[in-house]
Write an enzyme that holds these catalytic residues in place. Structure first.
Site, PDB file in Angstrom:
ATOM      1  CE1 TYR A 119      35.744  49.651  39.262  1.00 26.28           C
ATOM      2  CE2 TYR A 119      34.432  50.111  41.218  1.00 26.28           C
ATOM      3  CZ  TYR A 119      34.853  50.453  39.943  1.00 26.28           C
ATOM      4  OH  TYR A 119      34.398  51.607  39.370  1.00 26.28           O
ATOM      5  CE  LYS A 163      37.683  52.741  38.780  1.00 22.24           C
ATOM      6  NZ  LYS A 163      38.152  53.475  37.590  1.00 22.24           N
TER       7      LYS A 163
END
Length: 285
Positions: free
Chosen positions: A145, A149
């Site tokens: 994750y 990002k």
């Protein structure tokens, strides 16, 4: 905050209970004309009840993106918000899940922005990419994750540089801890959700690690999505919006951690998430 000339704003990922829905309400209340989109319009009933225009947009489907572009003739602000999280120790990561996450958190942003770029060129509009403080701080057990990002943070910086010649502004929205349904969605849509794999290296500290995977360690720092959205919208609607918006619980802390030496940032982050205790548990014979 009211605006003089009504702006047309399109937001992806606006299912009720999510950050996109909160942004849709905040832009609507600020006087903008909002196009709230989601893969399933039935999940935007709260927005529809407020008189916000909604329609289908599956950011993972090229034909759905093309159809959405044809629904509007003018666009001032594009908010790439649709996304998901994935919490899992690196050693237990599913490469399939990781690729799916990058398709959603990275490549869909690229595809949607390219599709709406002609409209943004006409309006000299603004692109808002909802990234995360996790893209600049090593939050434990969510390497994939965080990487997704970080990728969008890098892409946002290049968009800002490359599209400035055409009058397009780019905002990197580094979101901190905000109350939403993102962790519940992870449990519902991913194979193991927030559960460790059987035989995981972290099984001796299973309860402690899974608590982090569920977001328990950040729950007390989460702010209301409505407060976060109002703050974000007030900054995006400025004549010259900031290049970076740090918003949400722990956003300021994330900004500080990102500037510290790596050893100190790592120590403080591990301490905040209880990783030092996990390490002691794992080191026991």
């Amino acid at each position: 905050m009211a605006i003089n000339a009504k702006k047309n704003v399109l937001i992806t990922g606006c299912s009720d209970g999510g950050l996109g829905a909160a942004l849709a309400v905040a832009f609507h209340e600020a006087g903008a004309h909002v196009y709230a989109t989601a893969r399933n319009p039935a999940k935007m009933k709260n927005l529809q009840a407020k008189g916000i225009e909604t329609f289908t947009l599956d950011v993972m489907d090229d034909s759905s993106i093309s159809a959405a572009v044809k629904k509007i003739s003018h666009l001032d602000i594009l908010v790439n918000n649709a996304g998901a999280t994935y919490s899992m120790p690196f050693s237990d990561v599913s490469v399939k899940e990781a690729k799916n996450l990058f398709d959603l958190n990275v490549w869909s942003y690229v595809a949607v922005t390219q599709a709406f770029l002609p409209l943004l060129l006409e309006s000299k509009g603004t692109i808002v990419n909802n990234t995360s403080i996790a893209g600049v701080v090593s939050v434990p057990y969510q390497s994939i994750y965080n990487a997704s990002k970080a990728a969008i943070i890098a892409i946002s910086a290049h968009q800002r540089m490359e599209l400035a010649a055409f009058g397009i502004k780019v905002v990197d929205l580094k979101t901190g801890a905000v109350k939403s349904n993102i962790f519940q969605n992870m449990d519902q849509t991913q194979d193991r959700g927030t559960k460790l794999a059987k035989g995981s290296l972290y099984e001796p500290a299973k309860d402690q690690v899974e608590s982090i995977l569920r977001g328990d360690k950040v729950s007390s720092s989460m702010i209301l999505a409505s407060s976060w959205a109002e703050n974000v919208v007030s900054q995006v609607l400025k004549p010259t919006p900031p290049h970076n918006i740090w918003a949400g619980g722990t956003a300021l802390l994330g900004r500080v951690l990102a500037m510290l030496p790596t050893w100190l940032s790592d120590y403080l982050t591990k301490d905040a998430f209880g990783v030092h205790k996990i390490e002691k548990t794992l080191s026991k014979p």
